[in-house]
Motif scaffolding. Structure first.
Motif, PDB file in Angstrom:
ATOM      1  N   PHE A  27      30.815  68.917  79.268  1.00  0.00           N
ATOM      2  CA  PHE A  27      32.201  68.443  79.251  1.00  0.00           C
ATOM      3  C   PHE A  27      32.340  67.160  78.441  1.00  0.00           C
ATOM      4  O   PHE A  27      33.203  67.058  77.559  1.00  0.00           O
ATOM      5  CB  PHE A  27      32.669  68.211  80.691  1.00  0.00           C
ATOM      6  CG  PHE A  27      34.033  67.590  80.798  1.00  0.00           C
ATOM      7  CD1 PHE A  27      35.177  68.338  80.586  1.00  0.00           C
ATOM      8  CD2 PHE A  27      34.174  66.237  81.110  1.00  0.00           C
ATOM      9  CE1 PHE A  27      36.439  67.767  80.673  1.00  0.00           C
ATOM     10  CE2 PHE A  27      35.431  65.652  81.206  1.00  0.00           C
ATOM     11  CZ  PHE A  27      36.567  66.421  80.989  1.00  0.00           C
ATOM     12  N   PHE A  28      31.490  66.177  78.732  1.00  0.00           N
ATOM     13  CA  PHE A  28      31.615  64.894  78.032  1.00  0.00           C
ATOM     14  C   PHE A  28      31.192  64.984  76.573  1.00  0.00           C
ATOM     15  O   PHE A  28      31.600  64.159  75.749  1.00  0.00           O
ATOM     16  CB  PHE A  28      30.825  63.817  78.773  1.00  0.00           C
ATOM     17  CG  PHE A  28      31.516  63.322  80.000  1.00  0.00           C
ATOM     18  CD1 PHE A  28      32.718  62.641  79.913  1.00  0.00           C
ATOM     19  CD2 PHE A  28      30.985  63.546  81.259  1.00  0.00           C
ATOM     20  CE1 PHE A  28      33.373  62.188  81.045  1.00  0.00           C
ATOM     21  CE2 PHE A  28      31.623  63.096  82.410  1.00  0.00           C
ATOM     22  CZ  PHE A  28      32.829  62.421  82.291  1.00  0.00           C
ATOM     23  N   ALA A  29      30.375  65.986  76.245  1.00  0.00           N
ATOM     24  CA  ALA A  29      29.974  66.164  74.844  1.00  0.00           C
ATOM     25  C   ALA A  29      31.136  66.665  74.000  1.00  0.00           C
ATOM     26  O   ALA A  29      31.134  66.511  72.773  1.00  0.00           O
ATOM     27  CB  ALA A  29      28.810  67.150  74.750  1.00  0.00           C
ATOM     28  N   ARG A  30      32.159  67.243  74.655  1.00  0.00           N
ATOM     29  CA  ARG A  30      33.276  67.841  73.934  1.00  0.00           C
ATOM     30  C   ARG A  30      34.478  66.917  73.776  1.00  0.00           C
ATOM     31  O   ARG A  30      35.433  67.263  73.100  1.00  0.00           O
ATOM     32  CB  ARG A  30      33.734  69.123  74.649  1.00  0.00           C
ATOM     33  CG  ARG A  30      32.755  70.281  74.533  1.00  0.00           C
ATOM     34  CD  ARG A  30      33.299  71.495  75.294  1.00  0.00           C
ATOM     35  NE  ARG A  30      32.475  72.667  75.052  1.00  0.00           N
ATOM     36  CZ  ARG A  30      31.420  72.990  75.787  1.00  0.00           C
ATOM     37  NH1 ARG A  30      31.084  72.246  76.810  1.00  0.00           N
ATOM     38  NH2 ARG A  30      30.710  74.062  75.493  1.00  0.00           N
ATOM     39  N   ILE A  31      34.460  65.787  74.450  1.00  0.00           N
ATOM     40  CA  ILE A  31      35.647  64.931  74.430  1.00  0.00           C
ATOM     41  C   ILE A  31      35.295  63.508  73.997  1.00  0.00           C
ATOM     42  O   ILE A  31      34.126  63.108  74.014  1.00  0.00           O
ATOM     43  CB  ILE A  31      36.325  64.880  75.820  1.00  0.00           C
ATOM     44  CG1 ILE A  31      35.416  64.172  76.834  1.00  0.00           C
ATOM     45  CG2 ILE A  31      36.703  66.272  76.292  1.00  0.00           C
ATOM     46  CD1 ILE A  31      36.077  63.883  78.165  1.00  0.00           C
ATOM     47  N   ASP A  38      40.945  66.241  76.280  1.00  0.00           N
ATOM     48  CA  ASP A  38      40.014  66.833  77.221  1.00  0.00           C
ATOM     49  C   ASP A  38      40.215  68.337  77.305  1.00  0.00           C
ATOM     50  O   ASP A  38      39.260  69.100  77.455  1.00  0.00           O
ATOM     51  CB  ASP A  38      40.229  66.252  78.630  1.00  0.00           C
ATOM     52  CG  ASP A  38      39.784  64.797  78.718  1.00  0.00           C
ATOM     53  OD1 ASP A  38      39.549  64.228  77.650  1.00  0.00           O
ATOM     54  OD2 ASP A  38      39.683  64.278  79.840  1.00  0.00           O
ATOM     55  N   LEU A  39      41.468  68.801  77.245  1.00  0.00           N
ATOM     56  CA  LEU A  39      41.749  70.205  77.440  1.00  0.00           C
ATOM     57  C   LEU A  39      41.865  70.959  76.126  1.00  0.00           C
ATOM     58  O   LEU A  39      41.622  72.160  76.078  1.00  0.00           O
ATOM     59  CB  LEU A  39      43.026  70.380  78.267  1.00  0.00           C
ATOM     60  CG  LEU A  39      42.920  69.755  79.654  1.00  0.00           C
ATOM     61  CD1 LEU A  39      44.228  69.982  80.431  1.00  0.00           C
ATOM     62  CD2 LEU A  39      41.769  70.369  80.435  1.00  0.00           C
ATOM     63  N   VAL A  40      42.246  70.264  75.068  1.00  0.00           N
ATOM     64  CA  VAL A  40      42.300  70.922  73.771  1.00  0.00           C
ATOM     65  C   VAL A  40      40.924  71.441  73.420  1.00  0.00           C
ATOM     66  O   VAL A  40      40.780  72.502  72.814  1.00  0.00           O
ATOM     67  CB  VAL A  40      42.796  69.935  72.686  1.00  0.00           C
ATOM     68  CG1 VAL A  40      42.574  70.496  71.303  1.00  0.00           C
ATOM     69  CG2 VAL A  40      44.280  69.647  72.907  1.00  0.00           C
ATOM     70  N   ARG A  41      39.914  70.706  73.826  1.00  0.00           N
ATOM     71  CA  ARG A  41      38.549  71.121  73.470  1.00  0.00           C
ATOM     72  C   ARG A  41      37.894  71.937  74.577  1.00  0.00           C
ATOM     73  O   ARG A  41      36.701  72.123  74.592  1.00  0.00           O
ATOM     74  CB  ARG A  41      37.699  69.888  73.195  1.00  0.00           C
ATOM     75  CG  ARG A  41      38.287  68.989  72.121  1.00  0.00           C
ATOM     76  CD  ARG A  41      37.324  67.867  71.754  1.00  0.00           C
ATOM     77  NE  ARG A  41      37.970  66.899  70.901  1.00  0.00           N
ATOM     78  CZ  ARG A  41      37.338  65.872  70.357  1.00  0.00           C
ATOM     79  NH1 ARG A  41      36.066  65.695  70.573  1.00  0.00           N
ATOM     80  NH2 ARG A  41      37.983  65.026  69.608  1.00  0.00           N
TER      81      ARG A  41
END
Length: 496
Positions: free
Chosen positions: A395-399, A490-493
């Motif tokens: 999760f944190f890698a994507r935002i 956060d949600l776009v990704r």
């Protein structure tokens, strides 16, 4: 909400009703300190034959503290009653999230329903001393009826009931610990059951999953996030407080029992006295009235855990119904109480069916229902925590975030490795945990049930992607699905 829906139904949980103390009460009540001390630890000693139970509690507390770092960091960004389901969806993808949801439903139902075996048996034994003779399942069904009613009432009222019970049982546990340590079996206090060498001893996997079962519930802080007054602050504090209190209490209490019996006799004593061991050890040094109050609190401890896990299951069903992963009826709540009414009633119905089946089979309520089923529930939560640790990193890698390397990467990675190691050892020693022969099909049947549940969830998610893409796209979004939060980075990704 459609105008065709009944006036008493809503699609949202009651917000702002819970503070830190209420959430702590719910999650520690789910962990059930006196139940773990008097029931879980003694049964763990008896069934596994492992003397390192106290050390196992402390080791698990440290590992779960690492897990909580990333878990709490993610809770600040995602407020959803789906907890593990939501986090895995957002970190590892929607199919994995749906699989985690099915594992969670199986695990928490196992924890809740298994506890009825302990509650029924302990209550039957207690009342038998007063001339009231009835089989365990009668009292289990009485407890079931009370939980079923409370499950559809206002959650803040339930929180006050649990808080009173929780404080009383923690006080009793500490008093008993002081008595046992001050009356050592061999005239001197021994720390043998806390020796680090137990980490490498045979059967440590069984001891660790027994310990993890005792902590199940502390992670439930996130389940109540939508109903708290300040989710980002409340959930973090409640998680760490619950973990610290339970970890220290479990380790100290399990060790205190070994001091009172002698480290080399704790397993034998646990097998002889079962869940009565702690009362047997302190009764020569305390008045009958104190012992009676403690026995009553042991019963109420079991009841508090039953109620707390009932709420957890109902809220998972609510989260899945709200997102249409399950029938939308599950995503409705009572407008009057804010409780997820349909999920609560369904959980009660499932519990009643299992209790009736166990009664007809004349199974042992302590070994076959209380211990076997709850430790299997603990195994499921261990699987979920391992997956969630990996999901936090994903999760944190994507935002874009400001959580720092420790919270977003290092701690969750270390937790994933540690939890994965415990999981592997546990699966290898599950026969020891159950107390069955190494070639017994039960050693694989219980763990395999999670593989089946997870696979069904993944397949269902893929079916939704092909047939109902709008439902698939909302998996893991929860209360955010209809808000501007859908447009945040956060949600776009959010992974497909």
């Amino acid at each position: 909400m459609s105008h065709s829906q009944p006036d008493t139904i809503s699609a949202a949980l009651a917000r702002g009703r819970l503070g830190i103390s209420s959430v702590v009460s719910f999650v520690i009540a789910a962990a059930a300190p006196l139940t773990v001390v008097a029931g879980g630890a003694t049964t763990g000693y008896a069934v596994t034959g492992v003397t390192g139970i106290p050390l196992a509690y402390l080791v698990v507390a440290v590992v779960l503290a690492l897990f909580a770092v990333g878990y709490v960091a993610m809770s600040r960004r995602i407020i959803n009653a789906g907890a593990f389901y939501t986090y895995v969806s957002r970190g590892l993808g929607r199919p994995a999230g749906a699989g985690a949801a099915m594992v969670a439903l199986l695990a928490y139902n196992a924890m809740q329903i298994g506890l009825y075996g302990g509650a029924g048996a302990v209550l039957a034994q207690f009342l038998d001393g007063y001339g009231v003779d009835a089989p365990w399942w009668v009292w289990a069904l009485v407890a079931w009826a009370v939980v079923a009613v409370l499950g559809v009432l206002r959650i803040d009222l339930n929180g006050r009931v649990l808080a009173v019970v929780l404080i009383a049982e923690c006080v009793v546990a500490l008093v008993f610990d002081a008595v046992m340590v001050s009356h050592p079996a061999d005239g001197g206090v021994s720390f043998d059951t806390l020796a680090p060498s137990h980490v490498f001893a045979a059967g440590i996997g069984a001891a660790l999953v027994t310990a993890i079962t005792g902590f199940v519930g502390f992670e439930g802080t996130v389940v109540f996030s939508e109903e708290t007054r300040d989710p980002r602050r409340t959930i973090a504090w409640a998680t760490y407080i619950a973990l610290a209190v339970t970890g220290l209490l479990y380790g100290f209490s399990a060790w205190a029992m070994s001091v009172a019996t002698g480290p080399d006799r704790i397993v034998e004593a646990a097998r002889a006295d079962g869940t009565d061991l702690i009362f047997t050890l302190v009764s020569p040094h305390l008045t009958d009235s104190v012992i009676t109050v403690a026995r009553v609190l042991f019963i109420t401890s079991l009841f508090a855990a039953l109620l707390s896990f009932h709420h957890t299951v109902a809220r998972y069903l609510f989260a899945l119904g709200r997102e249409r992963v399950l029938p939308p009826a599950f995503g409705r709540t009572s407008r009057r109480t804010g409780a997820p009414k349909i999920g609560s009633l369904v959980q009660s119905g499932l519990a009643a069916a299992v209790l009736i089946a166990y009664a007809l089979a004349e199974a042992d309520p302590i070994v076959h229902l209380f211990f076997w089923v709850t430790v299997t529930g603990g195994l499921g939560v261990l699987i979920l925590m391992t997956l969630t640790s990996v999901a936090v990193v994903g999760f944190f890698a994507r935002i874009v975030h400001a959580e720092g390397l420790w919270r977003s990467t290092i701690a969750p990675n270390v937790a994933a490795v540690a939890l994965g190691g415990i999981l592997a050892i546990t699966l290898g020693e599950f026969d020891t945990l159950l107390g069955v022969a190494p070639d017994s099909p039960l050693r694989w049947a219980f763990p395999a049930s999670y593989g089946v549940a997870g696979l069904l969830g993944i397949v269902w998610a893929l079916i939704l992607r092909a047939t109902r893409p709008h439902v698939y796209d909302a998996i893991g979004l929860g209360a955010d699905r209809d808000t501007t939060a859908l447009r945040t980075p956060d949600l776009v990704r959010h992974p497909a």
